[in-house]
Design an enzyme around this catalytic site. Sequence first.
Site, PDB file in Angstrom:
ATOM      1  N   ASP A   1     -23.635  18.364 -16.430  1.00  0.00           N
ATOM      2  CA  ASP A   1     -23.180  17.011 -16.990  1.00  0.00           C
ATOM      3  C   ASP A   1     -23.881  17.291 -18.398  1.00  0.00           C
ATOM      4  O   ASP A   1     -25.217  16.835 -18.494  1.00  0.00           O
ATOM      5  CB  ASP A   1     -23.353  15.958 -16.416  1.00  0.00           C
ATOM      6  CG  ASP A   1     -22.391  14.546 -16.887  1.00  0.00           C
ATOM      7  OD1 ASP A   1     -22.064  14.768 -18.098  1.00  0.00           O
ATOM      8  OD2 ASP A   1     -22.229  13.663 -16.324  1.00  0.00           O
TER       9      ASP A   1
ATOM     10  N   TYR B   1     -34.716   9.715  -2.689  1.00  0.00           N
ATOM     11  CA  TYR B   1     -34.112   9.522  -1.403  1.00  0.00           C
ATOM     12  C   TYR B   1     -33.083   8.714  -1.666  1.00  0.00           C
ATOM     13  O   TYR B   1     -31.890   8.796  -1.180  1.00  0.00           O
ATOM     14  CB  TYR B   1     -34.996   8.973  -0.487  1.00  0.00           C
ATOM     15  CG  TYR B   1     -35.979   9.823   0.060  1.00  0.00           C
ATOM     16  CD1 TYR B   1     -35.812  11.072   0.178  1.00  0.00           C
ATOM     17  CD2 TYR B   1     -37.236   9.363   0.554  1.00  0.00           C
ATOM     18  CE1 TYR B   1     -36.816  12.119   0.974  1.00  0.00           C
ATOM     19  CE2 TYR B   1     -38.376  10.218   1.000  1.00  0.00           C
ATOM     20  CZ  TYR B   1     -38.085  11.780   1.065  1.00  0.00           C
ATOM     21  OH  TYR B   1     -39.178  12.602   1.587  1.00  0.00           O
TER      22      TYR B   1
ATOM     23  N   MET C   1     -37.730  16.036  -7.324  1.00  0.00           N
ATOM     24  CA  MET C   1     -38.508  14.923  -6.624  1.00  0.00           C
ATOM     25  C   MET C   1     -39.964  14.985  -7.261  1.00  0.00           C
ATOM     26  O   MET C   1     -40.631  16.088  -6.974  1.00  0.00           O
ATOM     27  CB  MET C   1     -38.538  15.142  -5.006  1.00  0.00           C
ATOM     28  CG  MET C   1     -39.345  14.162  -4.371  1.00  0.00           C
ATOM     29  SD  MET C   1     -39.377  14.430  -2.472  1.00  0.00           S
ATOM     30  CE  MET C   1     -37.824  13.856  -2.035  1.00  0.00           C
TER      31      MET C   1
ATOM     32  N   ASN D   1     -36.593  19.897  -3.505  1.00  0.00           N
ATOM     33  CA  ASN D   1     -35.313  19.027  -3.816  1.00  0.00           C
ATOM     34  C   ASN D   1     -34.838  19.034  -5.022  1.00  0.00           C
ATOM     35  O   ASN D   1     -35.788  18.892  -6.130  1.00  0.00           O
ATOM     36  CB  ASN D   1     -35.479  17.926  -2.934  1.00  0.00           C
ATOM     37  CG  ASN D   1     -36.238  17.964  -1.718  1.00  0.00           C
ATOM     38  OD1 ASN D   1     -35.810  18.517  -0.744  1.00  0.00           O
ATOM     39  ND2 ASN D   1     -37.302  17.104  -1.534  1.00  0.00           N
TER      40      ASN D   1
ATOM     41  N   TYR E   1     -41.608  19.983  -2.177  1.00  0.00           N
ATOM     42  CA  TYR E   1     -41.081  19.399  -3.258  1.00  0.00           C
ATOM     43  C   TYR E   1     -40.018  20.104  -3.875  1.00  0.00           C
ATOM     44  O   TYR E   1     -39.934  20.343  -5.224  1.00  0.00           O
ATOM     45  CB  TYR E   1     -42.052  19.104  -4.355  1.00  0.00           C
ATOM     46  CG  TYR E   1     -43.133  17.910  -3.954  1.00  0.00           C
ATOM     47  CD1 TYR E   1     -42.617  16.854  -3.763  1.00  0.00           C
ATOM     48  CD2 TYR E   1     -44.341  18.196  -3.256  1.00  0.00           C
ATOM     49  CE1 TYR E   1     -43.448  15.680  -3.334  1.00  0.00           C
ATOM     50  CE2 TYR E   1     -45.360  17.369  -3.096  1.00  0.00           C
ATOM     51  CZ  TYR E   1     -44.831  15.806  -3.146  1.00  0.00           C
ATOM     52  OH  TYR E   1     -45.722  14.955  -2.471  1.00  0.00           O
TER      53      TYR E   1
ATOM     54  N   HIS F   1     -16.284  14.940 -12.404  1.00  0.00           N
ATOM     55  CA  HIS F   1     -17.278  14.484 -13.267  1.00  0.00           C
ATOM     56  C   HIS F   1     -18.139  13.332 -13.079  1.00  0.00           C
ATOM     57  O   HIS F   1     -17.873  12.368 -12.704  1.00  0.00           O
ATOM     58  CB  HIS F   1     -16.561  14.124 -14.744  1.00  0.00           C
ATOM     59  CG  HIS F   1     -17.538  13.937 -15.937  1.00  0.00           C
ATOM     60  ND1 HIS F   1     -17.492  12.917 -16.715  1.00  0.00           N
ATOM     61  CD2 HIS F   1     -18.718  14.541 -16.235  1.00  0.00           C
ATOM     62  CE1 HIS F   1     -18.564  12.758 -17.339  1.00  0.00           C
ATOM     63  NE2 HIS F   1     -19.211  14.209 -17.067  1.00  0.00           N
TER      64      HIS F   1
ATOM     65  N   ASP G   1     -34.654  20.836   0.557  1.00  0.00           N
ATOM     66  CA  ASP G   1     -35.477  21.914   1.183  1.00  0.00           C
ATOM     67  C   ASP G   1     -35.395  21.834   2.653  1.00  0.00           C
ATOM     68  O   ASP G   1     -34.688  20.810   3.235  1.00  0.00           O
ATOM     69  CB  ASP G   1     -36.892  22.143   0.431  1.00  0.00           C
ATOM     70  CG  ASP G   1     -37.840  20.716   0.775  1.00  0.00           C
ATOM     71  OD1 ASP G   1     -37.494  20.072   1.817  1.00  0.00           O
ATOM     72  OD2 ASP G   1     -38.397  20.520  -0.118  1.00  0.00           O
TER      73      ASP G   1
END
Length: 147
Positions: free
Chosen positions: A68, A119, A78, A139, A137, A22, A30
């Site tokens: 979650d 990052y 991102m 990710n 973009y 958890h 990417d």
Amino acid sequence: MLKNIPPILSPELLKVLSEMGHSDRICIGDGNFPGASMAKAGGAVFLRADGHGIPELLDAILQVFPLDAYVETPAMLMEKMDRDKDLEIPVWDEYKRVIAKHDSRGESAVGAYERFAFYEEAKKCYCILQSGETAIYANIILQKGVI
């Protein structure tokens, strides 16, 4: 072979998803994401999923991985840089559709980090999965919940 397990999930990826607890997070990068160096910097498990795009990986992962429920946005993108503000990022709509299929919060479960903050958060992930996704973009970081 196992029943009811999406075949895109490699044995190594299944092992990692199972090991995660958890609040642990996985970053799916990417094809341009510096996954190996981010994993090395943060001590994350580094896996590859060459030849696979993120939407199909995301759909397969969310079949076995609960998001979650104790955080507002367990799926984090991102953000675009200012110089890219006019770029369309259609893959984000695909992510929201896939997430809505697996989480009742739908697209409200999706948030975003500024690029360099993304990052830094990626370095804190349990695992970085490098995909073959060609969209920019693309990710995403997922935070694991409980069953």
